[in-house]
Write a protein that holds these residues in place. Structure first.
Motif, PDB file in Angstrom:
ATOM      1  N   HIS A  79       0.680  20.088  35.348  1.00  0.00           N
ATOM      2  CA  HIS A  79       0.634  18.208  35.037  1.00  0.00           C
ATOM      3  C   HIS A  79      -0.548  18.486  34.302  1.00  0.00           C
ATOM      4  O   HIS A  79      -1.369  19.120  34.232  1.00  0.00           O
ATOM      5  CB  HIS A  79       0.679  17.780  36.909  1.00  0.00           C
ATOM      6  N   ARG A  80      -1.145  16.616  34.789  1.00  0.00           N
ATOM      7  CA  ARG A  80      -2.598  16.706  33.880  1.00  0.00           C
ATOM      8  C   ARG A  80      -2.943  15.100  35.082  1.00  0.00           C
ATOM      9  O   ARG A  80      -2.735  14.582  35.595  1.00  0.00           O
ATOM     10  CB  ARG A  80      -1.985  15.771  32.477  1.00  0.00           C
ATOM     11  N   LEU A  81      -4.801  15.986  34.974  1.00  0.00           N
ATOM     12  CA  LEU A  81      -5.194  14.752  36.074  1.00  0.00           C
ATOM     13  C   LEU A  81      -6.004  13.298  34.384  1.00  0.00           C
ATOM     14  O   LEU A  81      -6.508  13.900  33.558  1.00  0.00           O
ATOM     15  CB  LEU A  81      -6.582  15.681  36.700  1.00  0.00           C
ATOM     16  N   VAL A  82      -6.186  12.690  35.249  1.00  0.00           N
ATOM     17  CA  VAL A  82      -6.484  11.303  34.306  1.00  0.00           C
ATOM     18  C   VAL A  82      -7.608  10.370  34.451  1.00  0.00           C
ATOM     19  O   VAL A  82      -6.591   9.744  35.858  1.00  0.00           O
ATOM     20  CB  VAL A  82      -5.788  10.336  33.190  1.00  0.00           C
ATOM     21  N   VAL A  83      -8.626  10.262  34.297  1.00  0.00           N
ATOM     22  CA  VAL A  83      -9.530   9.029  34.849  1.00  0.00           C
ATOM     23  C   VAL A  83      -9.808   8.288  33.048  1.00  0.00           C
ATOM     24  O   VAL A  83      -9.778   8.368  32.331  1.00  0.00           O
ATOM     25  CB  VAL A  83     -10.911   9.319  34.240  1.00  0.00           C
ATOM     26  N   TRP A  84     -10.007   6.434  33.602  1.00  0.00           N
ATOM     27  CA  TRP A  84     -10.246   5.794  32.428  1.00  0.00           C
ATOM     28  C   TRP A  84     -11.290   4.782  33.360  1.00  0.00           C
ATOM     29  O   TRP A  84     -11.802   4.973  34.211  1.00  0.00           O
ATOM     30  CB  TRP A  84      -8.978   4.817  32.432  1.00  0.00           C
ATOM     31  N   ALA A  85     -12.105   4.274  32.004  1.00  0.00           N
ATOM     32  CA  ALA A  85     -13.209   4.300  32.047  1.00  0.00           C
ATOM     33  C   ALA A  85     -13.630   2.962  31.773  1.00  0.00           C
ATOM     34  O   ALA A  85     -12.681   2.842  30.356  1.00  0.00           O
ATOM     35  CB  ALA A  85     -14.406   4.980  32.433  1.00  0.00           C
ATOM     36  N   HIS A  86     -14.267   1.507  31.703  1.00  0.00           N
ATOM     37  CA  HIS A  86     -14.270   1.206  30.173  1.00  0.00           C
ATOM     38  C   HIS A  86     -15.656   0.765  29.897  1.00  0.00           C
ATOM     39  O   HIS A  86     -16.776   1.341  30.568  1.00  0.00           O
ATOM     40  CB  HIS A  86     -14.344  -0.731  31.140  1.00  0.00           C
ATOM     41  N   LEU A  87     -16.140   0.421  29.377  1.00  0.00           N
ATOM     42  CA  LEU A  87     -17.677   0.494  28.373  1.00  0.00           C
ATOM     43  C   LEU A  87     -18.142  -1.008  28.672  1.00  0.00           C
ATOM     44  O   LEU A  87     -18.121  -1.454  28.919  1.00  0.00           O
ATOM     45  CB  LEU A  87     -17.782   0.011  26.243  1.00  0.00           C
TER      46      LEU A  87
END
Length: 223
Positions: free
Chosen positions: A199-207
């Motif tokens: 599997h994969r772990l993902v995080v998203w962020a904004h500037l």
């Protein structure tokens, strides 16, 4: 019979030694190599940046050349992962590139620009850059610099678990990210579980903020 037993014992010892050496290589030596390669990449970037004067006040936008495969493009800091956590970001996600640091997915946005600047890194081996990835939380800072500007991104949610074929996680506006339109985003990906890759772990962020390098380090790195 004695000869058979002795031969079998010697074979077991040989196999055991090879297993131990392989474990040492995976757990220790790949980390040593990654630390050396990563430090060399950061040193190369800093030397290149030192040859390019940094303006203290706004001026004409600098024309930035295309990212070259396998070359360093930025340095990343994630305070949540450690005060001394520092890794270079190189162009591309090929196995050889990820042995030297983090890798920028080709085809995703450039650093700080509209779109999704997506980056991959090893969870384990080759320096374990994302070993503590599950510790990341909403509001954590991810800071990058390209030598002229500091870019501070803020994580929008705890790590999201998915499968390797879910390439939509690096779309300009990822479906599961919670973002509702175009923006300047950052995606980080790594393997899950810690010693696997099913599997994969993902995080998203904004500037969240930008700051000229000439103005000093951003507060997120010193808080």
């Amino acid at each position: 019979m004695r000869l058979v037993v002795r031969t079998f014992s010697e074979l077991c010892l040989t196999v055991g030694t090879l297993i131990v050496l392989f474990v040492v290589y995976v757990l220790y030596w790949t980390g040593v190599q990654a630390d050396i390669a990563g430090a060399a990449q950061i040193d190369t970037l800093q030397r290149e940046w030192a040859r390019t004067p940094v303006a203290a006040s706004p001026g004409p936008a600098r024309v930035r050349p295309p990212y070259a495969p396998g070359k360093g493009i930025a340095v990343m800091y994630v305070p949540r992962l450690g005060k001394d956590w520092e890794w270079p970001v190189l162009q591309g996600t090929e196995p050889g590139t990820l042995k030297k640091g983090l890798g920028h997915y080709a085809g995703t946005a450039r650093l700080g620009e509209t779109g999704n600047f997506a980056v991959a890194g090893h969870r384990r081996t080759h320096g374990d850059p994302f070993k503590d990835f599950p510790r990341l939380r909403e509001g954590d800072a991810v800071v990058l610099t390209d030598g002229t500007t500091w870019f501070t991104y803020r994580i929008d949610r705890a790590p999201y678990r998915t499968v390797p074929t879910d390439v939509g996680v690096i779309d300009p506006v990822p479906r599961e990210s919670g973002f509702d339109g175009p923006g300047r985003y950052l995606t980080l990906t790594t393997c899950e579980p810690e010693w696997g890759s099913s599997h994969r772990l993902v995080v998203w962020a904004h500037l969240d903020a930008t700051r000229p390098v000439a103005d000093g380090r951003p507060q997120a790195l010193d808080s």
